[in-house]
Design a protein around this motif. Sequence first.
Motif, mmCIF file in Angstrom:
data_model
loop_
_atom_site.group_PDB
_atom_site.id
_atom_site.type_symbol
_atom_site.label_atom_id
_atom_site.label_comp_id
_atom_site.label_asym_id
_atom_site.label_seq_id
_atom_site.Cartn_x
_atom_site.Cartn_y
_atom_site.Cartn_z
ATOM 1 N N SER A 252 -90.829 14.209 11.531
ATOM 2 C CA SER A 252 -91.559 12.996 11.895
ATOM 3 C C SER A 252 -91.865 12.951 13.386
ATOM 4 O O SER A 252 -92.710 12.184 13.829
ATOM 5 C CB SER A 252 -90.762 11.752 11.504
ATOM 6 O OG SER A 252 -89.515 11.726 12.193
ATOM 7 N N ASP A 260 -97.209 4.867 13.979
ATOM 8 C CA ASP A 260 -96.564 4.299 12.804
ATOM 9 C C ASP A 260 -97.282 4.824 11.562
ATOM 10 O O ASP A 260 -98.272 5.562 11.641
ATOM 11 C CB ASP A 260 -96.554 2.779 12.858
ATOM 12 C CG ASP A 260 -97.961 2.175 12.903
ATOM 13 O OD1 ASP A 260 -98.941 2.895 12.589
ATOM 14 O OD2 ASP A 260 -98.083 0.994 13.247
ATOM 15 N N GLU A 288 -93.576 -1.212 5.439
ATOM 16 C CA GLU A 288 -92.601 -0.794 6.443
ATOM 17 C C GLU A 288 -91.286 -1.513 6.183
ATOM 18 O O GLU A 288 -91.233 -2.733 6.133
ATOM 19 C CB GLU A 288 -93.114 -1.099 7.851
ATOM 20 C CG GLU A 288 -94.409 -0.372 8.186
ATOM 21 C CD GLU A 288 -94.866 -0.609 9.617
ATOM 22 O OE1 GLU A 288 -94.033 -1.084 10.422
ATOM 23 O OE2 GLU A 288 -96.033 -0.323 9.921
ATOM 24 N N SER A 289 -90.221 -0.715 6.003
ATOM 25 C CA SER A 289 -88.934 -1.320 5.666
ATOM 26 C C SER A 289 -87.824 -0.881 6.613
ATOM 27 O O SER A 289 -86.656 -0.982 6.281
ATOM 28 C CB SER A 289 -88.554 -0.953 4.227
ATOM 29 O OG SER A 289 -88.404 0.451 4.101
ATOM 30 N N GLY A 290 -88.193 -0.383 7.772
ATOM 31 C CA GLY A 290 -87.171 0.007 8.732
ATOM 32 C C GLY A 290 -86.863 1.485 8.658
ATOM 33 O O GLY A 290 -87.425 2.289 9.387
ATOM 34 N N SER A 291 -85.977 1.855 7.738
ATOM 35 C CA SER A 291 -85.555 3.251 7.670
ATOM 36 C C SER A 291 -86.572 4.137 6.961
ATOM 37 O O SER A 291 -86.675 5.325 7.235
ATOM 38 C CB SER A 291 -84.208 3.363 6.953
ATOM 39 O OG SER A 291 -84.316 2.859 5.634
ATOM 40 N N THR A 292 -87.328 3.549 6.014
ATOM 41 C CA THR A 292 -88.307 4.321 5.250
ATOM 42 C C THR A 292 -89.589 3.517 5.107
ATOM 43 O O THR A 292 -89.576 2.420 4.550
ATOM 44 C CB THR A 292 -87.768 4.665 3.845
ATOM 45 O OG1 THR A 292 -86.539 5.387 3.974
ATOM 46 C CG2 THR A 292 -88.777 5.517 3.094
ATOM 47 N N ASP A 293 -90.691 4.074 5.605
ATOM 48 C CA ASP A 293 -92.000 3.441 5.471
ATOM 49 C C ASP A 293 -92.815 4.229 4.455
ATOM 50 O O ASP A 293 -92.753 5.460 4.407
ATOM 51 C CB ASP A 293 -92.745 3.429 6.811
ATOM 52 C CG ASP A 293 -91.968 2.678 7.889
ATOM 53 O OD1 ASP A 293 -91.141 1.815 7.524
ATOM 54 O OD2 ASP A 293 -92.190 2.958 9.077
ATOM 55 N N THR A 317 -89.769 8.687 7.563
ATOM 56 C CA THR A 317 -88.401 8.315 7.927
ATOM 57 C C THR A 317 -88.174 8.722 9.377
ATOM 58 O O THR A 317 -89.067 9.245 10.040
ATOM 59 C CB THR A 317 -87.370 9.015 7.028
ATOM 60 O OG1 THR A 317 -87.290 10.398 7.390
ATOM 61 C CG2 THR A 317 -87.745 8.904 5.556
ATOM 62 N N GLU A 318 -86.979 8.523 9.869
ATOM 63 C CA GLU A 318 -86.663 8.938 11.236
ATOM 64 C C GLU A 318 -86.771 10.454 11.388
ATOM 65 O O GLU A 318 -87.036 10.960 12.476
ATOM 66 C CB GLU A 318 -85.245 8.481 11.605
ATOM 67 C CG GLU A 318 -85.117 6.977 11.773
ATOM 68 C CD GLU A 318 -83.719 6.588 12.221
ATOM 69 O OE1 GLU A 318 -82.870 7.499 12.349
ATOM 70 O OE2 GLU A 318 -83.471 5.392 12.436
ATOM 71 N N ASP A 319 -86.565 11.189 10.298
ATOM 72 C CA ASP A 319 -86.539 12.648 10.375
ATOM 73 C C ASP A 319 -87.765 13.322 9.785
ATOM 74 O O ASP A 319 -88.119 14.426 10.201
ATOM 75 C CB ASP A 319 -85.295 13.187 9.661
ATOM 76 C CG ASP A 319 -84.012 12.650 10.262
ATOM 77 O OD1 ASP A 319 -83.912 12.658 11.491
ATOM 78 O OD2 ASP A 319 -83.147 12.219 9.492
#
Length: 344
Positions: A252, A260, A288-293, A317-319
Amino acid sequence: QDGEEAHMVFKFPNGRPLGKVISAVEKDQIDGREVWRMQVRRLFGDASRGVTNVVVDAEDLSPIRTDVWHSQLGAASTSFSDGSATITRPQHDEPQVSDVVNPIFENDSVGFFFRRLPFDIGYTGNARLFVSFTGQQLDLGLTVPQIDTITTSLGDIPSYRVDLSINQKAWIAVDGPRYGTKAEMGGIVGTLTEVLTRRRSDPVSYSNTFAEYHLPPDWALFDRGEKGEIVSQVELQDPRAAAFGMIRIKSSKVSEEELDIAARIQAAIKDNQETLGTYEVTGLETEESGSTDTGRYIGHFELSGKKMVHYRSFLLTEDAWVKILFLVPEDQLEDLRESMDSIM
């Protein structure tokens, strides 16, 4: 063997993966007659993909029925009986009837047919083949000049080298189940990579370092590995090769770390508009739900005069930045939507 599914990956001379052929076989009975149901799948990207289902007599492998679907050539069905073959195609009003001289074998059953022959060094023979999509009949000559040891993911397997009169070669294992271990055509080489026991009615599960993939029954996949920034790209195929699917995963944080999910999707849409010209987007949504969009849309366009859609889904995700693409004829979208949704 009943339920056998063999995978052979083909590569260019430089070692880059080209595609995969999956050969599967199951026992069955039709009106009390013992048969093999054979399937040959070709996963060679969005340009060349196909599925052939062949029903043959269990004892002598004589063909009973063939159904073929190909991304470029279309569909055809052939029924064999009483010295004739009748081909029907959705795009033609009248069936094509051809006389055949037995014994004759369906072209896409030839890999299984080779495994039944009494090969030895010096063997020569020929077989008459019927190509169900075109109705062409051809005589295939074959000779066995030597035994080679083929290195596969299953180990080193001594195999008969079979030289074919169509300027191709095949290697068939000497012992055991006598798998096809290698194939060579025009500088392209395929090697046996995996043999599974699985029914076509079973769902398909697969995992690599980055993800787990769960597909409906009679779907197939080909892990194409890494490419540039993409750490994983897996090609998908539905039971009739109507849709081309691809799931791509990359970090990501590579090149798009400031964007985003909405901006990333807009960038994908812009890229398709520039590539394809007229590109109408419907059903665009993001969450968008924070940890997983997540996000998805349908892109409508024409390709070679045919109405097509991109059925797309995205995961951030963050990764990981995951892009799921299905290229589908517009008139088949609804038939495949449930299966594609389950995969997404």
